[in-house]
Design a protein around this motif. Structure first.
Motif, PDB file in Angstrom:
ATOM      1  N   VAL A   1      -9.798  -5.392   2.826  1.00 57.11           N
ATOM      2  CA  VAL A   1     -10.164  -4.125   2.194  1.00 57.11           C
ATOM      3  C   VAL A   1     -11.343  -3.468   2.906  1.00 57.11           C
ATOM      4  O   VAL A   1     -11.407  -2.240   3.397  1.00 57.11           O
ATOM      5  CB  VAL A   1     -10.567  -4.217   0.844  1.00 57.11           C
TER       6      VAL A   1
ATOM      7  N   TRP B   1      -7.026   4.603 -12.527  1.00 52.74           N
ATOM      8  CA  TRP B   1      -6.865   4.737 -10.838  1.00 52.74           C
ATOM      9  C   TRP B   1      -6.548   6.267 -10.617  1.00 52.74           C
ATOM     10  O   TRP B   1      -7.165   7.006  -9.742  1.00 52.74           O
ATOM     11  CB  TRP B   1      -6.204   3.729 -10.216  1.00 52.74           C
TER      12      TRP B   1
ATOM     13  N   HIS C   1      -8.835  -1.807  -3.723  1.00 52.50           N
ATOM     14  CA  HIS C   1      -8.206  -3.059  -3.858  1.00 52.50           C
ATOM     15  C   HIS C   1      -6.755  -3.136  -2.983  1.00 52.50           C
ATOM     16  O   HIS C   1      -6.045  -2.045  -3.531  1.00 52.50           O
ATOM     17  CB  HIS C   1      -7.862  -3.681  -5.223  1.00 52.50           C
ATOM     18  N   ASN C   2      -6.694  -4.173  -2.242  1.00 49.56           N
ATOM     19  CA  ASN C   2      -5.222  -4.256  -1.374  1.00 49.56           C
ATOM     20  C   ASN C   2      -4.063  -4.319  -2.303  1.00 49.56           C
ATOM     21  O   ASN C   2      -2.945  -4.150  -1.955  1.00 49.56           O
ATOM     22  CB  ASN C   2      -5.379  -5.175  -0.401  1.00 49.56           C
ATOM     23  N   ASP C   3      -4.288  -4.875  -3.453  1.00 50.81           N
ATOM     24  CA  ASP C   3      -3.172  -5.268  -4.773  1.00 50.81           C
ATOM     25  C   ASP C   3      -3.729  -5.260  -5.745  1.00 50.81           C
ATOM     26  O   ASP C   3      -3.857  -6.238  -6.603  1.00 50.81           O
ATOM     27  CB  ASP C   3      -2.583  -6.919  -4.271  1.00 50.81           C
ATOM     28  N   PRO C   4      -4.068  -3.927  -6.441  1.00 43.41           N
ATOM     29  CA  PRO C   4      -4.297  -3.906  -7.714  1.00 43.41           C
ATOM     30  C   PRO C   4      -3.731  -4.651  -8.928  1.00 43.41           C
ATOM     31  O   PRO C   4      -4.402  -5.101  -9.887  1.00 43.41           O
ATOM     32  CB  PRO C   4      -4.331  -2.432  -7.969  1.00 43.41           C
TER      33      PRO C   4
ATOM     34  N   SER D   1      -8.715   0.605  -9.617  1.00 41.07           N
ATOM     35  CA  SER D   1      -8.714   0.493  -8.483  1.00 41.07           C
ATOM     36  C   SER D   1      -7.831   1.236  -7.390  1.00 41.07           C
ATOM     37  O   SER D   1      -6.484   1.206  -7.801  1.00 41.07           O
ATOM     38  CB  SER D   1      -8.695  -0.889  -7.807  1.00 41.07           C
TER      39      SER D   1
ATOM     40  N   LYS E   1      -5.502   2.003  -3.983  1.00 42.50           N
ATOM     41  CA  LYS E   1      -4.858   1.410  -2.722  1.00 42.50           C
ATOM     42  C   LYS E   1      -5.480   1.942  -1.689  1.00 42.50           C
ATOM     43  O   LYS E   1      -5.993   3.151  -1.542  1.00 42.50           O
ATOM     44  CB  LYS E   1      -3.377   1.422  -2.974  1.00 42.50           C
TER      45      LYS E   1
ATOM     46  N   ARG F   1      -4.221   5.261  -0.773  1.00 40.42           N
ATOM     47  CA  ARG F   1      -4.556   6.546  -1.510  1.00 40.42           C
ATOM     48  C   ARG F   1      -6.034   6.991  -1.160  1.00 40.42           C
ATOM     49  O   ARG F   1      -6.813   7.971  -1.297  1.00 40.42           O
ATOM     50  CB  ARG F   1      -4.406   6.057  -2.879  1.00 40.42           C
TER      51      ARG F   1
END
Length: 337
Positions: free
Chosen positions: A113, A277, A300-303, A313, A315, A318
């Motif tokens: 991240v 988000w 976060h890479n994988d919310p 969070s 991605k 975005r």
């Protein structure tokens, strides 16, 4: 009380006034602007007669300050303060974005991240090693191992570390390893902690409490500054109202009020304010438009699998898109991002 010196007043005259006031037990905060020097007199100034002070020919005017906060008061320091956080300046023309996950979970997560937000244009990295949670059964962070992972991410990316302190017990470690120490909303009025932070020279990010007024928020900054640490950044993160659709209600009027009353930089946390988000981009753009000095955004890479606050969070892709939009708004209002 504020004493405004006349333009080009001799330094010797200014120092003589300062020495006289200090001899009477007052503390003096000196602010030197482009035109004149301003002496902020801290203490029980009810014993001082402004007419007696005006006897000195080099004094332009003497003003009494009505607000209870002194060092944080814009009247004491008319020019905006710029805080240096690990080489990154917060305040002034340049706006800054702090980005990263709510909490540190794994080495791969925080380093991944950090790399993505840096590529998108963020200049500081956030990540919680210690997390205050409403429920004692929720994930409360990795603790010291999480701080070590933040240090690894900094080594990989060069991004200064922004993380929250929960207790003065770990202050020495934070002073050593953290670039910007965050005081969360729940600790805004933890005065013993604020005093300890005031005895350091580390920049402090002070979040507004859940139900704090603007004056109470700035007074908490005053606790830090009264101990000698003037490196304080205010953060509006939403307050609790009767509305339940969002996590909190983002009070953008507080940004305007805080910047009028105080010289300290003010940033906005749209992630904690909304808790959703998809609201974050619009609120972030609104914060830039009203004059915030920066943003702190959760990425976060994988919310969906986040251990903390995944719903709020963004991605990485975005976030990168949002950074491009924010730069356009910043240019319109004459600022850089």
């Amino acid at each position: 009380m504020i004493i405004v010196m006349k333009p080009n007043a001799p330094i010797e005259e200014r120092n003589k006034i300062i020495a006289g006031l200090e001899a009477k037990g007052f503390k003096i905060d000196l602010s030197t602007g482009n035109q004149a020097a301003i002496l902020g007199v801290v203490g029980d100034t009810s014993t001082l007669n402004p007419h007696d002070i005006m006897v000195n020919d080099w004094i332009e005017k003497v003003l009494r300050v009505q607000e209870p906060f002194k060092r944080a008061n814009r009247a004491f320091h008319p020019e905006d303060s710029v805080i240096d956080v690990g080489g990154v300046k917060i305040g002034g023309r340049q706006m800054q974005v702090i980005a990263g996950p709510c909490s540190v979970e794994t080495r791969e997560q925080i380093i991944g991240v950090a790399k993505s937000v840096k590529m998108a244009g963020a200049h500081l990295m956030r990540g919680g090693a210690f997390k205050p949670r409403t429920s004692p059964y929720s994930f409360q962070g990795m603790g010291m191992p999480g701080l070590e992972l933040l240090k690894e991410a900094k080594a990989e990316t060069g991004l200064p570390i922004v993380t929250e302190i929960m207790s003065a017990d770990v202050l020495d470690k934070f002073v050593e390893d953290v670039d910007l120490i965050q005081v969360g909303a729940r600790n805004m009025q933890n005065y013993s902690l604020l005093k300890e932070l005031g005895r350091t020279n580390k920049p402090i990010l002070l979040k507004r409490g859940l139900a704090a007024t603007v004056q109470e928020w700035i007074m908490s900054a005053e606790y830090i500054m009264a101990e000698g640490n003037t490196n304080v950044i205010l953060c509006e993160r939403g307050i609790r109202t009767y509305e339940t659709y969002t996590r909190n209600t983002l009070d953008l009027s507080a940004v305007c009020a805080a910047k009028k009353l105080s010289h300290l930089p003010v940033i906005v946390d749209p992630s904690h304010a909304a808790g959703l988000w998809w609201m974050v981009p619009a609120l972030a753009k609104a914060a830039v438009a009203v004059g915030a000095d920066g943003l702190i955004i959760e990425v976060h890479n994988d919310p969906e699998k986040a251990l903390c606050d995944g719903a709020q969070s963004l991605k990485p892709e975005r976030f990168a898109e949002l950074m491009g939009e924010l730069k356009g708004i910043a240019r319109i209002i004459g600022r850089d991002l």
